[in-house]
Enzyme design. Sequence first.
Site, PDB file in Angstrom:
ATOM      1  N   VAL A 137       0.840  -1.194   0.000  1.00 26.08           N
ATOM      2  CA  VAL A 137       0.000   0.000   0.000  1.00 26.08           C
ATOM      3  C   VAL A 137       0.873   1.241   0.000  1.00 26.08           C
ATOM      4  O   VAL A 137       1.731   1.400   0.863  1.00 26.08           O
ATOM      5  CB  VAL A 137      -0.931   0.040   1.235  1.00 26.08           C
ATOM      6  CG1 VAL A 137      -1.792   1.286   1.201  1.00 26.08           C
ATOM      7  CG2 VAL A 137      -1.801  -1.202   1.296  1.00 26.08           C
ATOM      8  N   LYS A 210      -6.108  -2.006  -2.076  1.00 24.94           N
ATOM      9  CA  LYS A 210      -5.399  -1.341  -0.979  1.00 24.94           C
ATOM     10  C   LYS A 210      -6.355  -0.967   0.140  1.00 24.94           C
ATOM     11  O   LYS A 210      -6.024  -1.077   1.320  1.00 24.94           O
ATOM     12  CB  LYS A 210      -4.676  -0.115  -1.520  1.00 24.94           C
ATOM     13  CG  LYS A 210      -3.518  -0.499  -2.449  1.00 24.94           C
ATOM     14  CD  LYS A 210      -3.071   0.674  -3.289  1.00 24.94           C
ATOM     15  CE  LYS A 210      -1.904   0.298  -4.195  1.00 24.94           C
ATOM     16  NZ  LYS A 210      -1.642   1.355  -5.214  1.00 24.94           N
TER      17      LYS A 210
END
Lengths: 439, 439
Positions: A137, A210
Amino acid sequence: MTEIDGLRRTLRVALLGAGSVGSQVARLLLEHQSDLAERSGARLELAGILVRDIDAPRDAELPRELLTTDAEALIQSADIVIELMGGIEPARGYVLQALRSGADVVTGNKALLATHGAEIFEAADQVGASVSYEAAVAAAIPIIRPLRDSLAGDRIKRIFGIVNGSTNYILDSMDRQGLSAQEAQRIATELGYLEADPSLDLEGYDAAQKAAILASLAFHTQVSLDDVHRQGIESVTADMIADARRAGYVIKLLAVCERLSEDGGDAVSVRVYPALIDREHPMASVHGGNNAVFVEAEAAGPLMFYGAGAGGVQTASAVLGDVVSAARRHIAGGVGVGESARQSLPMAPFGHITTRYQITIEVADVTGVLATVAGILSDHGVSIATALQTIERGEESSTARIVIGTHRATEQALSDTVARLADSDAVTRVLSVLRVEGE
Amino acid sequence: MTEIDGLRRTLRVALLGAGSVGSQVARLLLEHQSDLAERSGARLELAGILVRDIDAPRDAELPRELLTTDAEALIQSADIVIELMGGIEPARGYVLQALRSGADVVTGNKALLATHGAEIFEAADQVGASVSYEAAVAAAIPIIRPLRDSLAGDRIKRIFGIVNGSTNYILDSMDRQGLSAQEAQRIATELGYLEADPSLDLEGYDAAQKAAILASLAFHTQVSLDDVHRQGIESVTADMIADARRAGYVIKLLAVCERLSEDGGDAVSVRVYPALIDREHPMASVHGGNNAVFVEAEAAGPLMFYGAGAGGVQTASAVLGDVVSAARRHIAGGVGVGESARQSLPMAPFGHITTRYQITIEVADVTGVLATVAGILSDHGVSIATALQTIERGEESSTARIVIGTHRATEQALSDTVARLADSDAVTRVLSVLRVEGE
C-alpha cells in the site's frame, strides 16, 4: 539454514520476482550489505532470485549465478522470502510454502492479500512466522506499520486516502492543465503511469485492493476485495473537474475505510470512488503520482502520511524496511501477536454511510422547476446546503443547470433522491453526482 | 513478576507522572483494557501511578488506590515503566533503575533523551531491554518508528520539520491574521500553547531537543542538544512575515537534520531556525499547533508525516502504541537490535551547510548603492537570484530597501557577506536575514 559467522548470524533471503521492484530490492540488498547487517543484527545473504526465464533481457544487472527457476529449492532454503511476483498464482502457493517451512514472508502483493489475506495470515499464525507488506500500500510511505504498531493503543475511526498514483496523475493533470480525460490518460500511459491494460487503475480495482488491506488492519476485521464498494474514474469528465474547481473543490479518487455505528454495534464500510475535496484540504495538494493517507484515530486525532505512490526504488525501500524487521524478529525468536481479525465486524451496507452529495442536473427553464426539485429532496429527508442555478438561453428554448449541494444524509436517501430526480419530468438530465469527502 | 492467567500473561505497567499526558495514558490503559490485551498478547495491569503528592488536585479522575509516592517499589515490581515526568532528574534515575531491573521503558521525555540519550540506550543494551519514545517527538505522529523500522533498509539524507506546535501557532496567526508577535504570544498563552515560562518554545530549545533525537536515529550518530545550532523566533517581526508573504513565502520555525558530504566522509548538521518556505510547499499549509516532518531518503524519496503536535490525549496515543510494542517484545522474549550510534558521524561545522539567504537591508537612496551591494556579494562568491529595490521618499532624504535572494552558498560565505554588508557605509541597517528551506 542459519550459521554463526563470527559474532553474527547469517539469514538466507530468497527473492521471488525480478521486475522493477524486485531488481531494485536485489541491488539494495547487495549494495547496502553492511548497513543492513548492522541494522538487522544478521548478515542478509541473497540466496537466489526466482525468475521465469534466466536468459530474458532485464533492465537491471543482476548476478547471473543468483537467478534460478527452481522455486521449491530456493524457498526451502530461505529464512526470509520476499515475494514480488504479483498476481494470485503461483505467488499464493509460494507464500504458503514459505510459511509452512517457517520462513518469514515479505510481500508487496496487494491482489494476493486483498483476496487471500485470511488464508495467508492463518498459515503464518500456525507456524509463528510473520507476513509483512508495507510495500503493498502506497509504496514507500510507511502506513502499514503505523497502523499496526504506532496506533496499536488507539482506536481508528476512519482512513481516507489517495492510494492510486496513476489515477491521481490523470485527475491532477485534468485539474491543473485543463486536459481532457483522454489526453491525460494518453500522457499517463506515455510516462509509464498506466499499464497496457489500464482498467485495474481506472476502474478502481487497485485502490480497492489497498482499501481492503488498510481496512482489515485498522478494524481487525477481514475485509476482502468483494466487500469494497468500487467506482473508478471512467465517468469523470473535464466539465466535472471544471465545475468542481469553480465550486472550490478538486476531484480525487478516494479510498474510504470507516467504522460506522449501526444498531447492534459497530460495522465497517469500505469504498472507493471519485469524490470532491475542498481545495483547502491538505489532500487537495497531493499532485501527480503521489499518494496520501489520512488516518483519524480516537486519541491521536487526524494524521497524514504522504509520499511517492509508486516506483521501483521507492517500493524497494518499503520492502527492505520489512526485511530488516523480519530479520530482527527472526533473531529475537518470536513474532509476537499475529495479524488479527478478532473483531470481525460486519460490513455495513453501502446505503448506510452518510456523505454529502453534489448533484448537477439539467432542467427545462420553466417556472417552478426549482421548487419541484427542492420538493423531491425534501421528500427524501435530504436538506439543501447550497443551490446554484445557471441559465443558457437558446434560440427556441432555454435550459437551466442546477448544482445542488446537500447536507449530510445517508447514501440510501441520497441515491433514492437522484433516482427520483432522473425520473422527474422537470429534469432533462442528471449531469453528475459526486460525494464530498474530507470534511 | 508475570503470571499466567488462563492463556494469557499479565504484564505489570508502572506509570511515572500524572500530568496531562500521564492521566490520559492511565485512563486509556484502564478503559481499553481488553482491546490492549488482544493487541499486545498480554493483560496490561496498571500497577501504580507515581505522583509527587497523593492529595494534590487533578484534572482527571484517577483511582486513588493506584497513586503512590514510592518510586522504588513501583519500578521494581514492573515489566514496563512509562516515564512521563519530564525534566532530567529524577526521571533519569528512575529510567536507569527500571532498565537495570529488566523492565522495558516507554518515555515521552525529550529533554532527557536529548541530553542523556547515550547513557540510557547503553543501559538498555546491557540488559537487553527496550527504550521507546514515539511520544517525545511530534506527539501522536508516528515518526520515530518509521525512521527506525520502516526506513531501516534505506539511507536518510535529510529531515526537516515543524516540530514545535507553540511557535507554529504563533507564526501562523501572525501570518494569517496579521497579528503582532506580542498579540500572537498573548493568545497562544491564553490557549495553553505556551507555558508560563515560554522560553523553551520561543528560543527553540524544545525544537532543538526533538531535532537531536531525530538526527541521532536517522544518522545512527549520537547527537545531543549541544550539537544543535539553535535560533528561536524572538526576532521574527510582523514586518518580516508580511515581507515573506509578499515574496511568496511563509516563515516557519524549522528543525533541519542533514547528512553532508565533507572532505573525508559524511558529517551531520542539525539546526533549528526560522526559515522561509515557499507557500506552495506542503509544509506551508501546516497551520495552528500542528506538526509536520519531511523525510528525504535515498530510495523512498520525500515522505511527509503530519498531525497534532501536542495535546494530552494525542501524546497518550503514541505512548500506548509504544506500550503495546513493548509488551509484544516482552512476550516474544527479545528486543532485537538496540539503538545504534555505530556510524558516529562527526558534526559538520555550521558554516559548511549550504542554503539560500533572503537579505533585507535599508540603504541610502544614492546612486551606485545597488552596485556596491552587489559587489560585496560577488566578493564572497555569492550570486544573486533576485533583487528588489523599493524607495521611500522622505521630506529631506529618501531611503531605499533592497531585498536580495541569493543562490545557494555556504553558510560561511553567506554570513560573511551579511557581516560585510552591515559594515558597509552604503547600508544603513540590515533589517532581516532569513534562510530559505524546502527547495
